[in-house]
Every structure is written in structure tokens, then in C-alpha cells.
Scaffold this active site. Structure first.
Site: not given
Ligand code: SAH
Length: 354
Positions: A97, A110, A117, A121, A124, A165, A197, A220, A296, A346
Site C-alpha cells: 500500500e 507515504c 515488516c 512493533c 503497528c 516495512g 523513517s 520512531s 491509531n 500510521c
Molecule cells: N519502519 C519504519 C517506518 C514505518 S512506520 C519506522 O518504524 O519508522 C511509520 C510511523 O508510524 C512510525 O513512526 C511508526 O512508529 C508509526 N506507527 C506505527 N503504528 C502506529 C499506530 N498504530 N498508530 C500511530 N502510529 C503508528
């Protein structure tokens, strides 16, 4: 699965490499620049569109090469914001996506760098899908070209590597994409409008710092405490905060840019008084800015486990946290959640059937 899989996508090559490729096919290298322009200025996806290229060369190219590696499957638009999510498919049938987020005078794309990935996390949605493979240079660039063609051409102003990713675990492709965008394409989208990021891969942060590309870098962060980061971002067990901060200091010194700390607000986990103090201490160590992101929910995707216990900090408390950071003289922004009604915000990017 599709036969195009065997063809070489010319976008895996830099401009010089395309010129070399054309020379090896027995033609003039200047044709390489013409082809590059067709791809990046006209968003051409079929060799027959390349009207100033001799038919004999087009026919030769059709046998060995291609101009698209992704197919647009569907688009969904948010009802509350102007965010649009694009579902794209690779030639080997994987789905990814990309999201376009229009703001006042910006239109931000984006993009994803991997199918799924590997980082897992806990907050996520992409992490829940698991990891399939890295995207190629061409597949990353196709996200830009396909969405550019879809919206008013030439109106994407910013690119963030914040889709599916971890870009720094697909480092070679990410660096090559940045080089093609910044060096070959002649700063159509300048380096200050591109943000990579990362969840924190120190060696690769240093490599990117030393690449000379000088794009913006976001970490992050989500917590200034290792014991909390270990729980919500398992990659922290491998590369802890101090290693990342040292790498980020190098990045900031080398590129003369501010580091952006992304901070997703999780109730009871990173929204406490000691978190404010720790953020203040961290930000005093290097040129930086904090980006506060409302969490989110991914509750609809998890059944049980630690992830399902995560809750957003209520929005009035998020605002208070943000104001407290301002009062501590920290550079801070509060990001509006964009597109959560279409799961394009995000951390909500995930494909169920992959
Ligand atoms: N792997 C990279 C890029 C992808 S995530 C990274 O970790 O930075 C992009 C951003 O969205 C990151 O800051 C991540 O921590 C945030 N993110 C992931 N899940 C989220 C969620 N459920 N709500 C809000 N932000 C989130």
C-alpha cells in the site's frame, strides 16, 4: 503470477546504468536519457508510448525489459480527510500500500519499502502481517510514478518512507531510490522534502549519514526508556536507545538537519510525567523535533496478546502533553490522524491475504 516477472524493470537502474544498458543493446546512450525522461516526466508504462524512440529499439526492449513492476488494484478515499490509499500488486502477486496525504500547500506520498515488516512493533498493523520480502528499487519508484500519474501530475511535493516495512533493512534499494530521485531526477522533490523513517538501525543510520544524500531522518522513538521500548519495539533489544542516539548525533552533525522523533501516544506507557522529563533531556542532546502522533487503534486486528492491551491516550491528554512539551521549549508538532477511516493512518497499513 505474471510473465513480466522475468523482464528487467529499467527503473532498477540509475540514469547512467540505463545509458549503459542501451549501449549494450547496440544503440546510442543518449536514448537512455530519453527513456529516463519518458519514465519520470511522462510516467510512461508501455514502450509503445516512447514515440521518439525508434521502433526497432522499442521492440528489442520489449523482449528483455519492462517499465512497470506494480499494478494498481484499487483506491480508497477517506470520507473525513482527503487521504487516498492505493492498493498495489507486484508481479509475483504480493500486495502493498501507498498513501497520499494532501495538506494545505503540500501533497505527501507515504511509500512502502518491504512487503510486510520483520520488526514486529506491538502497536503497528504491518508488524502483524509478518515479513515477506524487500521491495526492489523499481517497485519503490513505481509507487511514486503510479500515484503521480493518478493525482494531478507533478503535484506530489513530499515523500515519506513511512509505509510498510523498515527502509533501513532494505538499505541498498532505499539509498538507490534516493539517489535516483535526488541526483538523476534533478531535485524535482528536494532533499528537505524527503523523510526516511526508521525504528532504529544504528549502522545504517551512519551509512545514510555518510552517503551525502542529506535527507531528513525520523526515528520512531515512542519511549525514552529502554525497558519500555524493549516491550513495544523488539528491535530495541538488539540496538538500544543509546546506540541509536549516538548514530543520530552523527547523522545530524553530518547532514546539518534536525532529527525528527516520532512519538505515538500510548495510554499509561509513554504519556507520564517522567516521559515529559525524559523527552526534554533527550532533545537537549541533539538538534531535534518531536512529532506527537495519536495512536491509531489496531484492536480490530489482534486477538489477545500484549498488542490488544494498547490503548490511545485520550486526545485532550495528548494535547496537554503537547502543550507541556512546548512549555519546556521543545520543538514539537502534533500530527493529525489522517485517513483512519480507511485504515491508511500510521501503522494501519496491512494486507490480510498476503
Ligand atoms: N519502519 C519504519 C517506518 C514505518 S512506520 C519506522 O518504524 O519508522 C511509520 C510511523 O508510524 C512510525 O513512526 C511508526 O512508529 C508509526 N506507527 C506505527 N503504528 C502506529 C499506530 N498504530 N498508530 C500511530 N502510529 C503508528
Amino acid at each position: 503470477m505474471n510473465n513480466d516477472n522475468k523482464l528487467t524493470d529499467l527503473k532498477n537502474y540509475s540514469l547512467t546504468e540505463i545509458q549503459e544498458y542501451i549501449k549494450n543493446l547496440g544503440d546510442q546512450p543518449f536514448r537512455g536519457k530519453q527513456i529516463f525522461n519518458w519514465i519520470f516526466e511522462n510516467y510512461a508504462d508501455d514502450f509503445d508510448e516512447l514515440t521518439n524512440i525508434p521502433i526497432s529499439l522499442r521492440d528489442k526492449l520489449k523482449d528483455v525489459a519492462k517499465l512497470r513492476s506494480l499494478k494498481l488494484l484499487s483506491k480508497s478515499s477517506s470520507s473525513s480527510t482527503a487521504t487516498v490509499k492505493y492498493l498495489l500488486e507486484t508481479d509475483d502477486g504480493k500486495k502493498i500500500e501507498s498513501v497520499i496525504i494532501p495538506e494545505k500547500e503540500r501533497r505527501t506520498l507515504c511509500i512502502s519499502t518491504q512487503v510486510g515488516c520483520p520488526l514486529d512493533c506491538k502497536f503497528c498493523a504491518t508488524g502483524l502481517m509478518g515479513y515477506t520480502r524487500n521491495l526492489t528499487v523499481a517497485e519503490i519508484l513505481d509507487q511514486y510514478l503510479i500515484t503521480s500519474k493518478e493525482v494531478l501530475p507533478n503535484t506530489i511535493t513530499n515523500i515519506v518512507f513511512m509505509g510498510m516495512g523498515e527502509p533501513l533493512l532494505n538499505y541498498a534499494a532505499t539509498e538507490k531510490v534516493l539517489k535516483i530521485l535526488l541526483q538523476d531526477l534533478g531535485n524535482k522533490i528536494g532533499r528537505t522534502r524527503i523523510t526516511v523513517s526508521t525504528a532504529g538501525i544504528p549502522k545504517k543510520i551512519i551509512e545514510l549519514a555518510d552517503s551525502g544524500l542529506r535527507v531528513k531522518l525520523a526515528l520512531s522513538l515512542h519511549s525514552c526508556f529502554d525497558e519500555i521500548r524493549d516491550k513495544i519495539m523488539p528491535i530495541n533489544l538488539k540496538y538500544n536507545l543509546q546506540e541509536n542516539i549516538d548514530a543520530l548525533k552523527h547523522y545530524s552533525r553530518k547532514t546539518k538537519t534536525k532529527i525528527m522523533f516520532e512519538y505515538t501516544m500510548l495510554k499509561g506507557i509513554n504519556d507520564r510525567e517522567e516521559d515529559l522529563d525524559a523527552l526534554k533531556k533527550l532533545c537537549s542532546q541533539l538538534p531535534s523535533k518531536v512529532n506527537i502522533i495519536p495512536f491509531n487503534s489496531i484492536a480490530h486486528m489482534v486477538n489477545g496478546g500484549f498488542s490488544s492491551t494498547l490503548e490511545p491516550t485520550p486526545f485532550d491528554e495528548v494535547k496537554r502533553f503537547y502543550e507541556r512539551l512546548i512549555s519546556k521549549d521543545i520543538f514539537v508538532a502534533l500530527r493529525n490522524t489522517q485517513g483512519d477511516d480507511i485504515a491508511a493512518a500510521c501503522g494501519q497499513l496491512a494486507i490480510k491475504e498476503n
